[in-house]
Enzyme design. Sequence first.
Site, PDB file in Angstrom:
ATOM      1  N   GLU A 200      32.426  40.150  22.580  1.00 57.35           N
ATOM      2  CA  GLU A 200      33.565  39.991  21.690  1.00 57.35           C
ATOM      3  C   GLU A 200      33.739  38.520  21.346  1.00 57.35           C
ATOM      4  O   GLU A 200      33.224  37.631  22.037  1.00 57.35           O
ATOM      5  CB  GLU A 200      34.844  40.537  22.323  1.00 57.35           C
ATOM      6  CG  GLU A 200      35.332  39.779  23.533  1.00 57.35           C
ATOM      7  CD  GLU A 200      36.544  40.413  24.192  1.00 57.35           C
ATOM      8  OE1 GLU A 200      36.840  41.565  23.850  1.00 57.35           O
ATOM      9  OE2 GLU A 200      37.170  39.767  25.035  1.00 57.35           O
ATOM     10  N   GLU A 275      46.365  43.427  29.849  1.00 57.03           N
ATOM     11  CA  GLU A 275      46.129  42.003  29.655  1.00 57.03           C
ATOM     12  C   GLU A 275      45.989  41.673  28.166  1.00 57.03           C
ATOM     13  O   GLU A 275      45.350  42.406  27.410  1.00 57.03           O
ATOM     14  CB  GLU A 275      44.870  41.568  30.407  1.00 57.03           C
ATOM     15  CG  GLU A 275      44.963  41.829  31.902  1.00 57.03           C
ATOM     16  CD  GLU A 275      43.871  41.110  32.684  1.00 57.03           C
ATOM     17  OE1 GLU A 275      42.975  40.509  32.052  1.00 57.03           O
ATOM     18  OE2 GLU A 275      43.921  41.143  33.929  1.00 57.03           O
ATOM     19  N   GLU A 288      42.270  43.937  27.920  1.00 54.25           N
ATOM     20  CA  GLU A 288      41.821  45.054  28.738  1.00 54.25           C
ATOM     21  C   GLU A 288      43.004  45.595  29.531  1.00 54.25           C
ATOM     22  O   GLU A 288      44.049  44.951  29.621  1.00 54.25           O
ATOM     23  CB  GLU A 288      40.703  44.627  29.693  1.00 54.25           C
ATOM     24  CG  GLU A 288      41.126  43.573  30.704  1.00 54.25           C
ATOM     25  CD  GLU A 288      39.979  43.138  31.590  1.00 54.25           C
ATOM     26  OE1 GLU A 288      38.985  43.878  31.680  1.00 54.25           O
ATOM     27  OE2 GLU A 288      40.073  42.069  32.200  1.00 54.25           O
ATOM     28  N   PHE A 348      33.429  23.298  43.200  1.00 55.88           N
ATOM     29  CA  PHE A 348      34.068  24.564  43.582  1.00 55.88           C
ATOM     30  C   PHE A 348      33.057  25.589  44.092  1.00 55.88           C
ATOM     31  O   PHE A 348      33.247  26.788  43.941  1.00 55.88           O
ATOM     32  CB  PHE A 348      34.856  25.163  42.409  1.00 55.88           C
ATOM     33  CG  PHE A 348      36.031  24.334  41.993  1.00 55.88           C
ATOM     34  CD1 PHE A 348      37.250  24.454  42.620  1.00 55.88           C
ATOM     35  CD2 PHE A 348      35.911  23.418  40.963  1.00 55.88           C
ATOM     36  CE1 PHE A 348      38.328  23.682  42.235  1.00 55.88           C
ATOM     37  CE2 PHE A 348      36.978  22.634  40.570  1.00 55.88           C
ATOM     38  CZ  PHE A 348      38.184  22.765  41.207  1.00 55.88           C
TER      39      PHE A 348
END
Length: 665
Positions: A200, A275, A288, A348
Site C-alpha cells: 500500500e 487502527e 487495519e 536498538f
Amino acid sequence: MFDKILIANRGEIACRVIKTARRMGIKTVAVYSDADRDALHVRMADEAVHIGPPPANQSYIVIEKVMEAIRQSGAQAVHPGYGFLSENPKFAEALEAADVAFIGPPKGAIEAMGDKITSKKIAAEAGVSTVPGHMGLIADADEALKISEEIGFPVMLKASAGGGGKGMRIAWSADEVREGFQASKNEAASSFGDDRMFIEKFVTQPRHIEIQVLCDQHGNGVYLGERECSIQRRNQKVVEEAPSPFLDEATRRAMGEQALALAHAVGYASAGTVEFIVDGERNFYFLEMNTRLQVEHPVTELITGVDLVEQMIRVANGERLALTQDDIKLDGWAMESRLYAEDPYRGFLPSIGRLTRYRPPEEVSGPERVVRNDTGVFEGGEISMFYDPMIAKLCTWAPDRGTAIAAMRDALDGFEVEGIGHNLPFLSAVMDHPKFVAGEMTTAFIAEEFPDGFQGVSLPEDHLRRIAAACAAMHRVAEIRRTRVSGRMDNHERKVGADWIVTLNGLRFETRIAADRGGADVTIGEETLRVESDWTPGDQLARVSVGGEVVVLKVGKITQGFRIRTRGADMRVHVRTPRQAELAALMPEKQAADTSKLLLCPMPGLIVRVDVAEGDEVQEGQALAVVEAMKMENILRAERKGVVAKVNAGPGDSLAVDDVILEFE
C-alpha cells in the site's frame, strides 16, 4: 461464569490476564516452553502445562499442543493474549469444536479482519476511508516492484497476517522493494506461518491513532476513545498515550463511529482495535483492525476505568455489555513506555541475558497520580532470544498531559534494570523532547529526531550543576563512611575536606561543602545549593533534593566518583580533591581497540546467511550477512569498501555479541 481459563500466551500479557481472573475468582492455567519453565506467568498461575521446546513454532503456536494442555487442565475457556494464536481462526475453530470458549471474537471476524487485504475491502464497503494500495496477493519481488512503481514510492510492504511490526518494510526505491520483499516474507513465515504479502501507499508524516472498541454477542458496542501511537521504531510502537493530543471531539466521534460500524459489519464480539493513520488536517484512513487485546490497552483502562480483560471474559461468557456509549467518559491522561531488551547505543539491537537487577518503581494508585507496571519478568530471570524483547510496560496517569509526562519521567528515572541492554535512556529522552512535550509528533518522530541513532542525552548545564552538587555531597558521605570503616578517625572527620573538584561531561565544577545534620550547603562559584537526601553508600538509587528540586539518580561506584544515570544520560562523575584533580588531568586517555577491519555480530542471534566469500571485494552499503534475533531478521552491511580476508561464521551458527563474522584485509 467460567471456573478455569487457560492463557495461551506468555510474559507480561499472561501475567496481566491472571491478575484480572484472580480478582474475578477464576482459576488460571499457564502454558510454557522449556525456556519459560521458571517464568513469572508460570509462577503466578494456579497450574501450568509444559508444551514444548523454546521456539514458538514448536510450542506456543502449535495448536495441537495448546489443545492438549486444555484437555489436561479441564479449562473451560482460553484467553489468547496478543501475538501467537490470538488472531488465528484455526485456533478459534479448534476451540469451538472442543466446546471451549474463546475469549476473543468469532472466527469469521478474525478471518475477515485478520487478513489485511480482505479487511480493507470490507472497510471500504462499510464506508470507512482506506489508504490507496494493491488489494491482491503478490507472487514475487518482480510483481512487487511493478505494483510499487504504479502506486508510487514510498510504499509499505506488509505481511497479510502480520502484526507487531513483523513482516513490514518501507521501501523508497526499486532496490529496497526487491531486498525488503523477501526479508518480509521470511519474517512473516517465521512469525505467523503465513508469508502472503501486499503493498500500500506509505503516507508520509502520518500520525498513528487507534480506536478501542468493545462489543458483545447481542449486537451492542461502544468505543472507548483513542490512543496515540505515533512514537514508533521499525513500525513497532514504543510510547503510547490516551487520549491523543491532536484529535478534537468531532474527529474522535467520527473515528469512533466508523470503528464501530466496521466492527458491526463483521459481527464483532469482544475487545478489538481499529487502527487509523491521520494526516495534518485530521483526515483519517483505515489501516487495519486487530481482533485481539492490544499491547497498549492499559492507557485506555486508565482513562476510562474499564478493565478490558474483564469485559472480554464477560462477553465470552455470553453476558451483555453493562456499558453504553454515554457511560464512556475520558478522565485525565495516561502514558505508556515500552521497556525493551534492546541496546539503544547499538542501534536498538536485541539484548539477552540475566536480569541481575530488576527494580521497577513502586506502583501507585491515587486521585492525582497512578503508576502501573505490567511485566512478565523478575530479578534473576533470563531474557531469551526466542521471544519478543519487551520486558515491561510502564504506565502513568495524571489529571493532565503535562503532569502525566512528569510522572513518567520520575518513574523512568526510578526504574532499575541491570544485566542486559535496555531502552530506558531512550524512553527518558523522548519524555524530555520538545516535540513530544508539545504533542507535535508523527510516526517519523524517531527517524527525524534521532537520524544517527541514539547516542545518549546531553543534559543542560544547570541540570549538570545540580548533579555535580548532589555527587559532591554524596561523595563526602561515602568518604566519611570509608574513614570510619578503616579506623582512621583520629579527630572525628578530620580526613574529609570541604573542597572538591567535580568533573562530568567535559565540565569542571569547583565545590565547597558546609554540612550539617540535615544535609549540606554546596557552593559552586557564586551559587549555593541546599542538598538533602537519605542516600547511603551502596544504595543504587538516590532521590536528592538540590536547591529545592528533586533529582533521581541511578548510582554506580567508580574510582574517585560515580557512574550516574538520569533523564536518559549516562555519565562518569569524578569527585576529587584539588590535588587529585590536578594529577588526573595529566593522565593519558585509554584508546579503544581498533575493530574497523572486523564485522562483529551486533547481537546474540542465529546466522541466517552470509552473502560474501573470502576474496570478495565489497562496496559501502553492501549486504554482508543476515542475523535473526527475537523473530526479526537484521541485515548487516559494509561500512566502507574492502576485501574479505576470512569468513568465521556460516548459516545456522549461534553467535554472541561481538563475535567476529568476517575479517577484512
